[in-house]
Design an enzyme around this catalytic site. Sequence first.
Site, PDB file in Angstrom:
ATOM      1  N   ASP A   1       3.206   5.585  -4.639  1.00 18.94           N
ATOM      2  CA  ASP A   1       2.505   4.697  -5.564  1.00 18.94           C
ATOM      3  C   ASP A   1       3.270   3.380  -5.607  1.00 18.94           C
ATOM      4  O   ASP A   1       3.926   3.019  -4.638  1.00 18.94           O
ATOM      5  CB  ASP A   1       2.384   5.346  -6.946  1.00 18.94           C
TER       6      ASP A   1
ATOM      7  N   HIS B   1       2.545   1.329  -2.857  1.00 19.40           N
ATOM      8  CA  HIS B   1       1.455   0.452  -3.271  1.00 19.40           C
ATOM      9  C   HIS B   1       1.938  -0.950  -3.616  1.00 19.40           C
ATOM     10  O   HIS B   1       1.181  -1.734  -4.188  1.00 19.40           O
ATOM     11  CB  HIS B   1       0.712   1.058  -4.470  1.00 19.40           C
TER      12      HIS B   1
END
Length: 411
Positions: free
Chosen positions: A229, A252
């Site tokens: 993430d 991310h």
Amino acid sequence: MAQQSLKVLALFVCISWCALVEAGDVEMDGAAGATFSVGTYGARADGKTDDSNAFMKTWQAACASSGKVKIQIPGGKYLLGPLTFSGPCPKVTMLTIVHKGTLLASTNLGKFKSDVWLEFYGVKGLRISGGGTVDGQGAAAWDKNSCHKMKNCQALPVSVKFIGMNDTIVRGLTSVNPKFFHMAVIDCQRFTATDLTLTAPEDSPNTDGCHIEGSTGVEISRAKIGTGDDCISIGHGNTDVLISSVECGPGHGLSIGSLGKYKYEKDVKGLIIRDSKITSTQNGVRIKTWENSPVSTIATNITFENIIMSNVSNPIIIDQTYCPFKNCGSKDPSKVKLSNIHFTNIRGTSATPVAVTLECSKGYPCQNVNLKDIQLKYINGSDATLACANVSPQFSGTVNPKKCTAPIAAA
């Protein structure tokens, strides 16, 4: 000869002392106080026996002591259930944990009554060093995580959470395979973390590297983060946050947000992300706010500077229609007001044709968004494009892509 021998001895002592300081075994700013070892309180360090009770007894003894106090976690593997290391420690001026082992989280989710594994709460003057590892053993729990699929979910335990701390320094910590976030810094003041290594598989859900929320005076530097993430996520209520010298990827990207999800959220001011490298991530530097925010808040004075992108999707992105799920309900515009946003000296390659996306709220258009010295090329060598909505960006220096040639289509 005697004088030369003394010089050699002095040099040896100096080198040895410097090595101890670097390893975290010696504090530079005062004489050592009492030292407490988890082994003394019964820790087995065999990776099988639950050492939670020994760790808690060690903490309680150290916190009840006085002056500059040290907790030793020697090499070995320590199996631990959920633990909360609470303050205040009223007579302790500094509490240093020298962690040289590997802490293993229990894989029995039934033991966790909250969303945290190791929690530090309400302590002033905490230091963590020694180069040790925390292993969340998350692979056994990731298939139980639904937070990447639905808005209202039960979060799995964060590996290490700092809540309500003051004057904290974390150095040389390694975190692997958390069940949820690697680290969270919540409602803290003067928090510094350096030389971090945070790793989890690219497909591990919600394994943010470090999440920061409601804090003031936070500095994260010299971190290597590869996870499933955001490498860094800066949530609501933060002021004066500096992120520097981060190597991010996979993951991310380096994110402000998400913002505007909850009714209790507060403003965000004075954030700097600089001197970092992002490689093969889903996003680069990002601001994300939920559509249909329940309250109006402000995010202002935000700078992204001197960042290298390598094969990054969406290298620069403002997304004020953020919704990671199939359906988030209302399409009302985000009520998070963005202003004074600066992107400076960002260069490298984009894995997507659109290298810069500035999608601001139609209810509260972005104000004073600046792009200076931006050099981003599509990975195939062709020119990248810039997409805009509800913003009039200002350009200076050499900027590529420069014009909003790819308007954002309505969903």
